[in-house]
Design a protein around this motif. Structure first.
Motif, PDB file in Angstrom:
ATOM      1  N   LEU A   1      37.107  48.720  47.617  1.00  0.00           N
ATOM      2  CA  LEU A   1      35.709  48.264  47.566  1.00  0.00           C
ATOM      3  C   LEU A   1      34.697  49.400  47.571  1.00  0.00           C
ATOM      4  O   LEU A   1      33.501  49.163  47.405  1.00  0.00           O
ATOM      5  CB  LEU A   1      35.422  47.343  48.765  1.00  0.00           C
ATOM      6  N   CYS A   2      35.160  50.657  47.752  1.00  0.00           N
ATOM      7  CA  CYS A   2      34.191  51.730  48.001  1.00  0.00           C
ATOM      8  C   CYS A   2      33.276  52.009  46.803  1.00  0.00           C
ATOM      9  O   CYS A   2      32.197  52.553  46.970  1.00  0.00           O
ATOM     10  CB  CYS A   2      34.880  53.002  48.504  1.00  0.00           C
ATOM     11  N   CYS A   3      33.697  51.616  45.612  1.00  0.00           N
ATOM     12  CA  CYS A   3      32.796  51.805  44.469  1.00  0.00           C
ATOM     13  C   CYS A   3      32.105  50.501  44.080  1.00  0.00           C
ATOM     14  O   CYS A   3      31.589  50.367  42.962  1.00  0.00           O
ATOM     15  CB  CYS A   3      33.559  52.389  43.291  1.00  0.00           C
ATOM     16  N   GLU A   4      32.128  49.538  44.992  1.00  0.00           N
ATOM     17  CA  GLU A   4      31.491  48.236  44.779  1.00  0.00           C
ATOM     18  C   GLU A   4      31.865  47.646  43.429  1.00  0.00           C
ATOM     19  O   GLU A   4      31.021  47.494  42.532  1.00  0.00           O
ATOM     20  CB  GLU A   4      29.965  48.353  44.927  1.00  0.00           C
ATOM     21  N   PRO A   5      33.151  47.331  43.246  1.00  0.00           N
ATOM     22  CA  PRO A   5      33.590  46.808  41.951  1.00  0.00           C
ATOM     23  C   PRO A   5      33.004  45.427  41.678  1.00  0.00           C
ATOM     24  O   PRO A   5      32.691  44.685  42.612  1.00  0.00           O
ATOM     25  CB  PRO A   5      35.113  46.711  42.119  1.00  0.00           C
ATOM     26  N   ASP A   6      32.865  45.092  40.389  1.00  0.00           N
ATOM     27  CA  ASP A   6      32.410  43.751  40.028  1.00  0.00           C
ATOM     28  C   ASP A   6      33.564  42.763  40.129  1.00  0.00           C
ATOM     29  O   ASP A   6      33.370  41.586  40.334  1.00  0.00           O
ATOM     30  CB  ASP A   6      31.874  43.756  38.587  1.00  0.00           C
ATOM     31  N   LEU A   7      34.797  43.279  39.945  1.00  0.00           N
ATOM     32  CA  LEU A   7      35.978  42.411  40.021  1.00  0.00           C
ATOM     33  C   LEU A   7      37.032  43.063  40.913  1.00  0.00           C
ATOM     34  O   LEU A   7      37.390  44.224  40.705  1.00  0.00           O
ATOM     35  CB  LEU A   7      36.563  42.197  38.612  1.00  0.00           C
ATOM     36  N   LEU A   8      37.496  42.309  41.898  1.00  0.00           N
ATOM     37  CA  LEU A   8      38.561  42.807  42.775  1.00  0.00           C
ATOM     38  C   LEU A   8      39.836  41.999  42.488  1.00  0.00           C
ATOM     39  O   LEU A   8      39.808  40.771  42.517  1.00  0.00           O
ATOM     40  CB  LEU A   8      38.162  42.632  44.243  1.00  0.00           C
ATOM     41  N   ILE A   9      40.916  42.714  42.178  1.00  0.00           N
ATOM     42  CA  ILE A   9      42.196  42.036  41.978  1.00  0.00           C
ATOM     43  C   ILE A   9      43.016  42.248  43.244  1.00  0.00           C
ATOM     44  O   ILE A   9      43.292  43.388  43.623  1.00  0.00           O
ATOM     45  CB  ILE A   9      42.951  42.613  40.760  1.00  0.00           C
ATOM     46  N   ALA A  10      43.348  41.164  43.919  1.00  0.00           N
ATOM     47  CA  ALA A  10      44.118  41.272  45.169  1.00  0.00           C
ATOM     48  C   ALA A  10      45.518  40.715  44.896  1.00  0.00           C
ATOM     49  O   ALA A  10      45.683  39.512  44.682  1.00  0.00           O
ATOM     50  CB  ALA A  10      43.421  40.487  46.274  1.00  0.00           C
ATOM     51  N   ASP A  11      46.512  41.606  44.848  1.00  0.00           N
ATOM     52  CA  ASP A  11      47.876  41.191  44.513  1.00  0.00           C
ATOM     53  C   ASP A  11      48.672  40.960  45.796  1.00  0.00           C
ATOM     54  O   ASP A  11      49.114  41.918  46.429  1.00  0.00           O
ATOM     55  CB  ASP A  11      48.545  42.276  43.646  1.00  0.00           C
ATOM     56  N   GLU A  12      48.809  39.705  46.177  1.00  0.00           N
ATOM     57  CA  GLU A  12      49.517  39.335  47.412  1.00  0.00           C
ATOM     58  C   GLU A  12      49.064  40.242  48.567  1.00  0.00           C
ATOM     59  O   GLU A  12      49.898  40.921  49.183  1.00  0.00           O
ATOM     60  CB  GLU A  12      51.035  39.484  47.216  1.00  0.00           C
ATOM     61  N   PRO A  13      47.763  40.250  48.884  1.00  0.00           N
ATOM     62  CA  PRO A  13      47.262  41.249  49.833  1.00  0.00           C
ATOM     63  C   PRO A  13      47.757  41.070  51.258  1.00  0.00           C
ATOM     64  O   PRO A  13      47.618  41.977  52.070  1.00  0.00           O
ATOM     65  CB  PRO A  13      45.737  41.073  49.771  1.00  0.00           C
ATOM     66  N   THR A  14      48.342  39.905  51.566  1.00  0.00           N
ATOM     67  CA  THR A  14      48.743  39.694  52.962  1.00  0.00           C
ATOM     68  C   THR A  14      50.246  39.461  53.109  1.00  0.00           C
ATOM     69  O   THR A  14      50.716  39.192  54.211  1.00  0.00           O
ATOM     70  CB  THR A  14      47.988  38.482  53.561  1.00  0.00           C
ATOM     71  N   THR A  15      50.991  39.578  52.020  1.00  0.00           N
ATOM     72  CA  THR A  15      52.427  39.269  52.072  1.00  0.00           C
ATOM     73  C   THR A  15      53.172  40.146  53.069  1.00  0.00           C
ATOM     74  O   THR A  15      54.082  39.689  53.755  1.00  0.00           O
ATOM     75  CB  THR A  15      53.044  39.442  50.666  1.00  0.00           C
ATOM     76  N   ALA A  16      52.773  41.424  53.170  1.00  0.00           N
ATOM     77  CA  ALA A  16      53.522  42.339  54.038  1.00  0.00           C
ATOM     78  C   ALA A  16      53.024  42.293  55.492  1.00  0.00           C
ATOM     79  O   ALA A  16      53.454  43.105  56.306  1.00  0.00           O
ATOM     80  CB  ALA A  16      53.406  43.758  53.490  1.00  0.00           C
ATOM     81  N   LEU A  17      52.126  41.355  55.800  1.00  0.00           N
ATOM     82  CA  LEU A  17      51.516  41.354  57.141  1.00  0.00           C
ATOM     83  C   LEU A  17      51.991  40.179  57.992  1.00  0.00           C
ATOM     84  O   LEU A  17      52.417  39.150  57.469  1.00  0.00           O
ATOM     85  CB  LEU A  17      49.989  41.278  57.005  1.00  0.00           C
ATOM     86  N   ASP A  18      51.865  40.326  59.317  1.00  0.00           N
ATOM     87  CA  ASP A  18      52.167  39.221  60.231  1.00  0.00           C
ATOM     88  C   ASP A  18      51.179  38.085  59.989  1.00  0.00           C
ATOM     89  O   ASP A  18      50.053  38.323  59.541  1.00  0.00           O
ATOM     90  CB  ASP A  18      51.975  39.663  61.692  1.00  0.00           C
ATOM     91  N   VAL A  19      51.590  36.854  60.360  1.00  0.00           N
ATOM     92  CA  VAL A  19      50.743  35.683  60.079  1.00  0.00           C
ATOM     93  C   VAL A  19      49.365  35.810  60.723  1.00  0.00           C
ATOM     94  O   VAL A  19      48.341  35.505  60.112  1.00  0.00           O
ATOM     95  CB  VAL A  19      51.453  34.400  60.571  1.00  0.00           C
TER      96      VAL A  19
END
Ligand code: SF4
Length: 344
Positions: A175-193
């Protein structure tokens, strides 16, 4: 930066076909998909492993493996321009500046020998070479603050952070360059519930505050219900059902694969002894079925499904790619002759 087309869409994918080619075989990874994301909205791309979700994302970013990955056909219109036709230099400028991606595994997305402050700072510097060292430091601290990390921790290394905190750092870099589009590829799969819930809430909050449009890639319908406005269900490189989140969660008609996905998750309101998973496996992408790609696993499969690709049935914003609704068969599952077909 922002240069939306007339319809207010930030991204439109038209009939995209992507293959991976080796000397021995051709993997048909994405087979003619079309969808769009409106400005400020989140579109969920849902499906099991091997459906073609990540290949779609890599195609948008121009990051397909150079030797094997190839876009065969289609258009990716981003802010009014087909990015498949842009020179490398321009695409590099768009990547990271206007489109960013959060990868699945925060553990491998960060460099273990640099502090997190250096890694966020590097992303800011590459895309804003005019900024002074002090300005970059300030932006790093602001980004850490934004994702809920105390700025003084910028001097620490990735191994000093938990999985959830690492994913926050990865999101800060995206997000540091304030994108117009963010693609989040399974952003929480590797994390605890519990950490998953925190990260999802943070992503939704940032999206609302910054007005970023988002492509949320996931296999988890719970995440879709929480974060998405529109949904595309993908199977074997095709979008088999698409619509608003209401169409998918409350509509009366569904693709049998979508029904299978819903049958595979527990429902507290329905008493059942067992979940009903989808039997079988995704077809071999080097040898896809001649007819409907889902036919080998579909409980409602009819004769026509094995030999003929379905047409798309459309009802308002809701689209389903299945012979059950496309008017090609009658209630008995028999093929309807061309002259007897109705529009419905
Ligand atoms: Fe099942 Fe036939 Fe529909 Fe494919 S087209 S999902 S096989 S009913």
């Amino acid at each position: 930066m922002e240069q939306l087309n007339n319809n207010g869409q930030i991204l439109e994918i038209k009939d995209l076909k992507v293959v991976y080619k080796t000397d021995l075989e051709v993997v048909e990874a994405v087979n003619g998909i079309s969808f769009k994301i409106d400005k400020g909205k989140t579109c969920g791309l849902v499906g099991e492993t091997g459906a073609g979700k990540t290949t779609t994302a890599l195609s948008i970013l121009g990051l397909l493996p150079e030797r094997t990955g190839k876009v065969l056909d289609g258009e990716i219109i981003f802010e009014g321009r087909n990015i498949l036709e842009l020179p490398d230099e321009e695409l590099r400028h768009i990547r990271g500046n206007a489109i960013s991606m959060v990868f699945q595994d925060p553990m491998s997305a960060l460099n273990p020998v640099y502090t997190i402050g250096d890694q966020i700072g590097e992303a800011i510097k590459i895309h804003n070479p005019e900024l002074s060292k002090e300005d970059i430091e300030k932006r790093v601290e602001d980004m850490l603050q934004l994702v809920g990390i105390v700025p003084s921790r910028k001097v620490e290394y990735p191994h000093q952070f938990s999985g959830g905190m690492k994913q926050r750092v990865v999101i800060a870099i995206a997000l540091c360059c304030e994108p117009d589009l963010l693609i989040a590829d399974e952003p929480t799969t590797a994390l605890d519930v519990t950490i998953q819930a925190q990260v999802l809430a943070m992503i939704a909050d940032l999206r609302d505050r910054l007005g970023t449009s988002m492509l949320m890639i996931t296999h988890d319908l719970g995440i879709v219900a929480k974060t998405c406005d529109d949904v595309c269900i993908m199977y074997a490189g095709k979008i088999v059902e698409a619509g608003t989140v209401e169409d998918i969660f409350s509509g009366n008609r569904h693709h049998p694969y979508t029904e299978g996905l819903f049958g595979s998750i527990p429902n507290l309101r329905v008493k059942s002894a067992r979940l009903k998973p989808i039997s079988g496996l995704m077809p071999d992408p080097t040898d896809l079925p001649v007819g409907c790609e889902f036919s080998p696993r579909c409980e409602k499969c009819m004769e026509i499904c094995r030999t003929q690709k379905p047409d798309i049935y459309t009802e308002g914003t809701h689209k389903i790619y299945c012979h059950l609704y496309s008017g090609n068969v009658n209630n008995n599952g028999e093929t309807v002759p061309e002259e007897e077909k109705t529009d419905e």
